[in-house]
Write an enzyme that holds these catalytic residues in place. Structure first.
Site, PDB file in Angstrom:
ATOM      1  N   SER A 221      43.997  31.833  24.111  1.00 45.56           N
ATOM      2  CA  SER A 221      44.912  32.417  25.072  1.00 45.56           C
ATOM      3  C   SER A 221      45.937  31.382  25.509  1.00 45.56           C
ATOM      4  O   SER A 221      45.697  30.182  25.398  1.00 45.56           O
ATOM      5  CB  SER A 221      44.095  32.913  26.269  1.00 45.56           C
ATOM      6  OG  SER A 221      44.806  33.890  26.980  1.00 45.56           O
ATOM      7  N   GLY A 253      46.762  36.573  23.124  1.00 47.27           N
ATOM      8  CA  GLY A 253      46.884  35.126  23.270  1.00 47.27           C
ATOM      9  C   GLY A 253      48.287  34.589  23.385  1.00 47.27           C
ATOM     10  O   GLY A 253      48.465  33.388  23.592  1.00 47.27           O
ATOM     11  N   GLY A 292      47.412  40.606  26.581  1.00 48.72           N
ATOM     12  CA  GLY A 292      47.051  40.834  27.976  1.00 48.72           C
ATOM     13  C   GLY A 292      48.074  40.138  28.855  1.00 48.72           C
ATOM     14  O   GLY A 292      48.924  40.760  29.500  1.00 48.72           O
ATOM     15  N   ARG A 293      48.034  38.800  28.810  1.00 46.57           N
ATOM     16  CA  ARG A 293      48.923  37.990  29.630  1.00 46.57           C
ATOM     17  C   ARG A 293      50.403  38.322  29.412  1.00 46.57           C
ATOM     18  O   ARG A 293      51.166  38.422  30.373  1.00 46.57           O
ATOM     19  CB  ARG A 293      48.685  36.514  29.280  1.00 46.57           C
ATOM     20  CG  ARG A 293      49.365  35.518  30.204  1.00 46.57           C
ATOM     21  CD  ARG A 293      49.242  34.091  29.630  1.00 46.57           C
ATOM     22  NE  ARG A 293      47.895  33.787  29.202  1.00 46.57           N
ATOM     23  CZ  ARG A 293      46.969  33.213  29.962  1.00 46.57           C
ATOM     24  NH1 ARG A 293      47.259  32.850  31.192  1.00 46.57           N
ATOM     25  NH2 ARG A 293      45.750  32.978  29.480  1.00 46.57           N
ATOM     26  N   ARG A 330      43.244  30.021  38.575  1.00 45.39           N
ATOM     27  CA  ARG A 330      43.685  29.342  37.347  1.00 45.39           C
ATOM     28  C   ARG A 330      43.959  27.852  37.541  1.00 45.39           C
ATOM     29  O   ARG A 330      43.591  27.044  36.686  1.00 45.39           O
ATOM     30  CB  ARG A 330      44.905  30.047  36.734  1.00 45.39           C
ATOM     31  CG  ARG A 330      44.568  31.464  36.215  1.00 45.39           C
ATOM     32  CD  ARG A 330      45.694  32.082  35.406  1.00 45.39           C
ATOM     33  NE  ARG A 330      45.918  31.375  34.172  1.00 45.39           N
ATOM     34  CZ  ARG A 330      46.922  30.544  33.953  1.00 45.39           C
ATOM     35  NH1 ARG A 330      47.849  30.343  34.871  1.00 45.39           N
ATOM     36  NH2 ARG A 330      47.019  29.916  32.803  1.00 45.39           N
ATOM     37  N   TYR A 334      41.857  25.702  35.005  1.00 47.43           N
ATOM     38  CA  TYR A 334      42.570  25.181  33.828  1.00 47.43           C
ATOM     39  C   TYR A 334      43.612  24.139  34.192  1.00 47.43           C
ATOM     40  O   TYR A 334      44.405  23.753  33.339  1.00 47.43           O
ATOM     41  CB  TYR A 334      43.309  26.302  33.077  1.00 47.43           C
ATOM     42  CG  TYR A 334      42.557  27.595  32.889  1.00 47.43           C
ATOM     43  CD1 TYR A 334      41.377  27.637  32.145  1.00 47.43           C
ATOM     44  CD2 TYR A 334      43.045  28.783  33.415  1.00 47.43           C
ATOM     45  CE1 TYR A 334      40.707  28.835  31.955  1.00 47.43           C
ATOM     46  CE2 TYR A 334      42.370  29.984  33.225  1.00 47.43           C
ATOM     47  CZ  TYR A 334      41.205  30.000  32.497  1.00 47.43           C
ATOM     48  OH  TYR A 334      40.555  31.191  32.311  1.00 47.43           O
ATOM     49  N   CYS A 361      37.402  25.993  51.471  1.00 43.26           N
ATOM     50  CA  CYS A 361      36.796  24.715  51.835  1.00 43.26           C
ATOM     51  C   CYS A 361      36.558  23.847  50.606  1.00 43.26           C
ATOM     52  O   CYS A 361      35.425  23.498  50.300  1.00 43.26           O
ATOM     53  CB  CYS A 361      35.487  24.967  52.566  1.00 43.26           C
ATOM     54  SG  CYS A 361      35.702  26.091  53.938  1.00 43.26           S
ATOM     55  N   TYR A 391      45.320  37.400  35.185  1.00 40.26           N
ATOM     56  CA  TYR A 391      44.219  36.472  35.496  1.00 40.26           C
ATOM     57  C   TYR A 391      44.315  35.902  36.912  1.00 40.26           C
ATOM     58  O   TYR A 391      43.875  34.787  37.162  1.00 40.26           O
ATOM     59  CB  TYR A 391      44.140  35.355  34.434  1.00 40.26           C
ATOM     60  CG  TYR A 391      44.020  35.900  33.033  1.00 40.26           C
ATOM     61  CD1 TYR A 391      42.835  36.500  32.624  1.00 40.26           C
ATOM     62  CD2 TYR A 391      45.092  35.866  32.144  1.00 40.26           C
ATOM     63  CE1 TYR A 391      42.717  37.046  31.349  1.00 40.26           C
ATOM     64  CE2 TYR A 391      44.981  36.407  30.872  1.00 40.26           C
ATOM     65  CZ  TYR A 391      43.799  36.995  30.477  1.00 40.26           C
ATOM     66  OH  TYR A 391      43.694  37.533  29.227  1.00 40.26           O
TER      67      TYR A 391
HETATM   68  C1  LIG Z   1      41.409  37.623  26.329  1.00 35.92           C
HETATM   69  C2  LIG Z   1      41.557  38.370  25.076  1.00 35.92           C
HETATM   70  C3  LIG Z   1      42.765  38.985  24.768  1.00 35.92           C
HETATM   71  C4  LIG Z   1      43.990  38.850  25.609  1.00 35.92           C
HETATM   72  O1  LIG Z   1      44.409  37.535  25.692  1.00 35.92           O
HETATM   73  P1  LIG Z   1      45.818  37.200  26.375  1.00 35.92           P
HETATM   74  O2  LIG Z   1      45.883  35.728  26.256  1.00 35.92           O
HETATM   75  O3  LIG Z   1      45.749  37.655  27.766  1.00 35.92           O
HETATM   76  O4  LIG Z   1      46.874  37.894  25.597  1.00 35.92           O
HETATM   77  C5  LIG Z   1      42.831  39.734  23.623  1.00 35.92           C
HETATM   78  N1  LIG Z   1      41.756  39.877  22.812  1.00 35.92           N
HETATM   79  C6  LIG Z   1      40.572  39.304  23.080  1.00 35.92           C
HETATM   80  C7  LIG Z   1      39.451  39.516  22.173  1.00 35.92           C
HETATM   81  C8  LIG Z   1      40.439  38.526  24.212  1.00 35.92           C
HETATM   82  O5  LIG Z   1      39.270  37.946  24.466  1.00 35.92           O
END
Ligand SMILES: *Cc1c(COP(=O)(O)O)cnc(C)c1O
Length: 433
Positions: A221, A253, A292-293, A330, A334, A361, A391
């Site tokens: 990711s 990712g 996702g991101r 995050r 990270y 805290c 996230y």
């Molecule tokens: C987390 C994940 C995604 C999405 O990752 P992003 O970095 O948010 O785009 C897609 N596929 C799998 C299998 C994941 O674990």
């Protein structure tokens, strides 16, 4: 928005493209998103507040579908999930990737048809597999030999669910170690270099309880370089072409820019590069992606109120806000960087170095380690961090018994509250006294 503003880059002026697409300035020079004033949203919903530009989310979903083709974009719900988001992604032609029974439950509760939901997870329980099969999910992405055993036992002589096998290609990409997932030493998938992937294909193909339709891999990711995805395809291509299955899911990712110096590719560039490389490599499978991101991150900002400003002479200035690691873990997980700005003057010269911290805290409860703000910042000001749509809310917690923030969607001058703020009473919902 005028030109000087939109070109503003660098450390002292906030980069325009870190804000949601519809970000604009009102007559007083204060920030609006979706045509709604940030200050007004805060008046109605309090702080901390996640504000999402709904059209931005929709545009990123459509961009995915446009470049890959209908049904070939799968939104990774772990980035940000509530029922409104599940519905939105579905309305825009995305399938949904869920990784737990909980994510599946929320997606189904949103009214998204099970047939466009795909179940992931390296350790799915019997309950989760049963739930997915009963609902009739579109795909199950199988991650281990134990899971094949479990599925055979659960499915028995019933209709065989469509499955993909998750491969571990055995390659490393440049991102944080915790979010690298394609290296050989990983809990995810069937390792290609060891022969496990080949053995898994043989087992799944021979099984009457599984309908093997394709392969899946996900290299990690927050990966910036499209070259990394191309290298991943190069590494896996011989295996994929010899298996010659109908589908290949290349995971998500794609990285996004969080701070001034980050450079990220667009979904279109990423998708086009993947498709081109697959064609060059002779991969005949239908290619699908799981962002996702890249869908959710820059669609939102988080708005906080500043409660304390503490200058330690010759050391630094701490600006403390009313949230922290419970709404954005995050940085502590990270070491992720963020920008900070004041919604009352988003593009003002940020002439003062600050560290933005939360109210938990922990000394590690940092939101922006090396931030900048205008030096006229004062207690009571609203402070915002951009690119918090992925996230943040989804990884949030009730640490220190902090009620989770509200989430509001804005669009075309109107707003809708999609997740209400938690109350103190909510903190006792599961507490039996
Ligand atoms: C987390 C994940 C995604 C999405 O990752 P992003 O970095 O948010 O785009 C897609 N596929 C799998 C299998 C994941 O674990």
């Amino acid at each position: 928005m005028n030109d000087t503003v939109s070109r503003g880059v660098g450390r002292t002026t906030l980069r325009r493209d870190l804000l949601p697409d519809s970000a604009n300035l009102d007559a007083q020079g204060a920030l609006t998103i979706g045509g709604v004033s940030i200050a007004e949203l805060v008046e109605r919903h309090g702080t901390p507040l996640f504000i999402y530009d709904e059209d931005h989310l929709r545009a990123r979903c459509r961009e995915t579908t446009d470049v890959l083709g209908p049904g070939r974009g799968i939104y990774a719900t772990k980035a940000f999930l509530c029922r409104a988001m599940a519905r939105l992604a579905h309305e825009e032609g995305m399938s949904l990737d869920v990784a737990t029974g909980g994510e599946l439950y929320v997606a189904l509760s949103a009214g998204v048809p099970a047939s466009v939901i795909e179940l992931h997870g390296n350790n799915k329980s019997d309950d989760e597999l049963n739930m997915a099969i009963e609902a009739g999910v579109g795909r199950i992405v199988v991650d281990s030999f134990d899971e094949i055993d479990r599925l055979e036992r659960i499915v028995g002589h019933g209709p065989a669910p469509k499955v993909l096998l998750r491969l571990n290609p055995g390659i490393e990409v440049h991102t944080h170690e915790h979010i690298q997932t394609g290296n050989l030493d990983s809990k995810f998938g069937f390792a290609v270099p060891t022969g496990d992937a080949e053995a898994a294909i043989a087992r799944a193909s021979a099984s009457a309880s599984l309908d093997l339709v394709g392969l899946h891999f996900h290299i990690g990711s927050q990966v910036f370089s499209v070259d990394n995805f191309v290298a991943g395809l190069d590494a896996i291509a011989p295996f994929v072409t010899s298996a010659d299955l109908p589908e290949l899911v290349v995971g998500g990712g794609l990285g996004v820019a969080y701070v001034a110096d980050d450079r990220a590719s667009s979904i279109s560039e990423w998708g086009a590069a993947i498709l081109q490389r697959c064609a060059e490599l002779g991969i005949r499978s239908v290619v699908r992606v799981e962002p996702g991101r890249a869908i959710a991150a820059s669609a939102a900002i988080t708005v906080y109120e500043i409660g304390t400003i503490k200058s330690i002479m010759d050391v630094r200035t701490y600006v403390a806000v009313d949230g922290g690691m419970s709404d954005n873990p995050r940085p502590i997980l990270y070491d992720s960087g963020y920008e900070a700005f004041l919604p009352r003057a988003p593009f003002a010269d940020r002439d003062m170095a600050v560290r933005v911290v939360g109210k938990h805290c922990e000394s590690g409860d940092v939101i922006v380690k090396d931030g900048r703000l205008p030096s006229d910042v004062r207690v009571g000001d609203l402070l915002a961090t951009p690119v918090t749509g992925a996230y943040g809310h989804s990884m949030g917690s009730n640490y220190n018994k902090m009620p989770r923030p509200a989430v509001v969607f804005v669009r075309d001058g109107s707003e809708r509250l999609v997740v209400r703020r938690e109350t103190y009473e909510d903190l006792l919902t599961t507490d039996l006294g």
